[in-house]
Design an enzyme around this catalytic site. Sequence first.
Site, PDB file in Angstrom:
ATOM      1  N   LYS A  84      69.027  22.703   7.953  1.00  0.00           N
ATOM      2  CA  LYS A  84      70.104  21.717   7.985  1.00  0.00           C
ATOM      3  C   LYS A  84      71.418  22.288   7.451  1.00  0.00           C
ATOM      4  CE  LYS A  84      67.632  17.481   8.636  1.00  0.00           C
ATOM      5  NZ  LYS A  84      67.389  16.095   8.228  1.00  0.00           N
ATOM      6  N   ARG A 122      58.965  18.736   6.957  1.00  0.00           N
ATOM      7  CA  ARG A 122      59.225  18.747   8.400  1.00  0.00           C
ATOM      8  C   ARG A 122      60.082  19.970   8.728  1.00  0.00           C
ATOM      9  NH1 ARG A 122      63.179  16.664  11.931  1.00  0.00           N
ATOM     10  NH2 ARG A 122      62.347  15.803  13.881  1.00  0.00           N
TER      11      ARG A 122
END
Length: 293
Positions: free
Chosen positions: A229, A263
């Site tokens: 991210k 995840r």
Amino acid sequence: MSHYEPPLISAHRVIGGRSYDFSRQVAVMAIVNRTPDSFHDRGRTFALAKAKEAVTAAAEAGADWIDIGGVPFAPGPEVSVAEELDRVLPVVQAAQGLAVVSVDTYRPEVAREAIRAGAGVVNDTSGLRDVRMAEAVAGTDATLVITHSLAAPRTAYPSPRYGDVVAEVAAFLRSRVALALEHGVRPEQIIVDPGPDLNKNTRHTLDITRRLPEIADIGHPLLAAVSNKDFIGETLDAGQGERLSGTLAAVVFCVLNGARIVRVHDVAATVDAVRMTEAMLGFREPAYLRHNI
């Protein structure tokens, strides 16, 4: 090794037909996107054949769960319910028996069909914006992931502002858990996700990660979706494709601070990092003993 053990509600769970003890176990969730515009893979697995190959590769790399998405959360062109179903259902069917199957969707119509097709997890990044999502999961054996976000899916939300981001995220998740319970979802069906980078800037996400035990204190197993991210990219000045080491550091930090599902895109490396962390915490025995025996 110092670590935080959250006060888990229903630590022992059966998810997708598989048993988990989240007091001593971490599940690695692989990401497979059937989208042309995902932030990391940029359509690499949009073609059905490529998506099926990615599912098989993730399972072979040790993924416990496989999360299949047909529509990104980020802004982009409209995708109809029918198109989303066309994207995800064949991959759900291809993943049966290989791992616990999750579907990343904010639409109750898609969730219902995915559960019927064998999905064991519904990953709702909208945080029950549509309460019918709770009703779709209630009365089934599926697990519901409730994620913090401020904007509606596919909607821009520039420059989000918080007073105390961690307190506000925790309060949001507690209220949405209560809403799910009111609509028939059982406590043992719920997982929470603070939504790193979802309507949050890098400082917000770093604060959430640093204070993750305050989110884990909600009591439902916590999912950490930190893979590749922008908070990692901005912290390290690293572009997409250069964030694996930062991702692994974030994953291990999250596990030490209460996360029980992670995840990720890079499955094999994450599985090694998570299994090693479990062993150092005393959760897992070595695969074999030979050195100095």
